[in-house]
Design a protein around this motif. Structure first.
Motif, PDB file in Angstrom:
ATOM      1  N   ASP A  47      77.865   7.972 -19.637  1.00 55.58           N
ATOM      2  CA  ASP A  47      77.586   6.915 -20.615  1.00 55.58           C
ATOM      3  C   ASP A  47      77.530   7.508 -22.014  1.00 55.58           C
ATOM      4  O   ASP A  47      76.955   8.582 -22.200  1.00 55.58           O
TER       5      ASP A  47
ATOM      6  N   GLN B  26      75.161   9.971 -23.583  1.00 55.54           N
ATOM      7  CA  GLN B  26      74.812   9.194 -24.798  1.00 55.54           C
ATOM      8  C   GLN B  26      75.541   9.622 -26.071  1.00 55.54           C
ATOM      9  O   GLN B  26      75.924   8.788 -26.862  1.00 55.54           O
TER      10      GLN B  26
ATOM     11  N   ARG C 172      66.740  11.983 -27.249  1.00 57.23           N
ATOM     12  CA  ARG C 172      67.115  12.573 -25.960  1.00 57.23           C
ATOM     13  C   ARG C 172      66.581  13.990 -25.821  1.00 57.23           C
ATOM     14  O   ARG C 172      66.398  14.696 -26.814  1.00 57.23           O
TER      15      ARG C 172
ATOM     16  N   ASN D 224      70.196  12.100 -15.569  1.00 56.63           N
ATOM     17  CA  ASN D 224      70.119  12.588 -16.940  1.00 56.63           C
ATOM     18  C   ASN D 224      70.730  13.984 -16.960  1.00 56.63           C
ATOM     19  O   ASN D 224      70.517  14.762 -16.036  1.00 56.63           O
TER      20      ASN D 224
END
Ligand SMILES: C[S@@+](CC[C@H](N)C(=O)[O-])C[C@H]1O[C@@H](n2cnc3c(N)ncnc32)[C@H](O)[C@@H]1O
Ligand code: SF4
Length: 382
Positions: free
Chosen positions: A161, A125, A137, A100
């Protein structure tokens, strides 16, 4: 193409918070995680798996989650050591860790590299702060880009991603965001269309009309924009949601899509092991604490271990392989299924423009066929 690739998937099942769209096997725990206990359990499960499939050479290792970047680098190192004690590891092994993109996690990147990780995949994201908030998030766009920069400084290979087809997203907005992302990306990007998964907060909001996502036509337009922008920038899709410069594909994910062999280690991990001429589908206990106890009692966390029939193996090969731009080798299908694909069904799909046959005889889904991939596979499957 490697024909005897062997991958190892290791699942880390914890996250700092649960994103409202996510149905992965990820859990939030407020007490500290006993990583030493996990290392013992991972090590035991690796030993048990190696006893079943000895002698393979490990070509790829993937730490997925959950949030593996919450693991201490020493934990990752201990798992890699355990793998290397049980199987030979290829000199060019690809070792990916999902991270992350928060500043705290980025501080661990160097430790991961020293432990043996050579590729990271970051869950950025979105590059838009409002969208990131909507997605629940914990990071903002600045923090994500800073984490990408730290990844770039530590790893030769990294990917990130993005989720698209978000509420209110326009093709122009997405094209601009994607171009900014490509400028930051190295050789690989994963671009996922937002899926409303059952039993998630997004599912309830969507059902109540409080979360409106692009309809099929709008989602299709966003998909087409994705293909145009990425291909134009030299990052064509090699799989429905994955883009790379040729040669920079994620080799671990190719193990799945090319139906090679892989072991699943950790809570809720799946494996496909070839034992005594049969393909076996394995799955472990999903709940982290129950998985730990099971491994401590039995030496492994497997709760399901089934031999697939010839048809199941062949159908899975199609389902996975047709996701790839390279498509599938019909001869391999015939060997697995014990009979060839039905030429009449292929002819119909050809006529509809959903599939095409390449010069070297591979069958692949066309750009027009990708959005209806499930229907194409259902048509061809046994
Ligand atoms: C299991 S997550 C692990 C990565 C890491 N925990 C993170 O979220 O940054 C892998 C990726 O799946 C994608 N994903 C998860 N749920 C999704 C959904 N409902 N729709 C589309 N993409 C999704 C996200 O892009 C995410 O980065
Ligand atoms: S998307 Fe990633 S961070 Fe969010 S809950 Fe799922 S696994 Fe955890």
């Amino acid at each position: 193409m490697t024909t005897n690739a062997f991958g190892i998937y290791v699942h880390w099942p914890f996250c700092l918070s649960k994103c409202p769209y996510c149905d992965f096997n990820s859990h939030v725990r407020h007490a500290a995680i006993d990583e030493a206990r996990f290392v013992r359990a991972f090590t035991a499960e690796i030993a048990a798996t190696a006893a079943r499939v000895p002698g393979r050479t490990v070509s790829t290792i993937f730490f997925g989650g959950g949030t593996p970047s919450l693991m201490q680098p020493a934990t990752v190192g201990a798992v890699l050591d355990a793998i290397a004690r049980h199987w030979p590891v290829a000199a060019d092994v690809e070792v990916t860790l999902e991270a992350n993109p928060s500043s705290v996690e980025a501080t661990r990147f160097k430790g991961y590299r020293i432990a043996g990780v050579n590729r990271v995949s970051l869950g950025v994201q979105a590059l838009d702060d409002v969208a990131l908030k909507e997605l629940g998030r914990l990071h903002n766009a600045r923090e994500a880009l800073d984490a990408v920069a730290v990844a770039r400084g530590n790893f030769e290979r990294y990917s990130f991603d993005l989720i698209y087809a978000r509420p209110g997203q326009t093709t122009a907005g997405w094209a601009a965001e994607l171009k900014r992302a490509i400028a930051e990306a190295g050789e690989h990007l994963s671009l996922y269309q937002l899926t409303i998964e059952q039993d998630t907060p997004f599912f309830a909001l969507h059902a109540a009309g409080k979360l409106v996502v692009p309809d099929d036509d709008a989602a299709r337009a966003l998909y087409d924009t994705t293909q145009e922008v990425c291909a134009g920038a030299g990052l064509p899709a090699y799989e429905i949601s994955n883009h790379a410069r040729p040669g920079a594909e994620c080799r671990h994910n190719l193990v799945y899509w090319r139906a090679h062999e892989y072991a699943g280690i950790g809570p809720g991990a799946h494996g496909r092991l070839d034992i005594d001429g049969e393909r076996r589908a394995t799955a472990t206990e999903r709940r982290p604490e129950a998985w730990l106890m099971r491994v401590e009692e039995h030496g492994h966390g497997i709760v399901s271990d089934e031999a697939l029939t010839q048809e199941q193996t062949a159908d899975e090969f199609l389902l996975m392989g047709l996701r790839l731009a390279e498509g599938v080798d019909p001869a391999r299908y015939a060997r697995l299924a014990g009979r060839p694909l039905d030429p009449k069904r292929i002819a119909i799909l050809h006529e509809e423009g959903a599939v095409e046959t390449t010069a070297d005889g591979r069958l692949r889904v066309t750009l027009a066929g990708f959005p209806v991939l499930d229907a194409v596979v259902a048509d061809l499957a046994a």
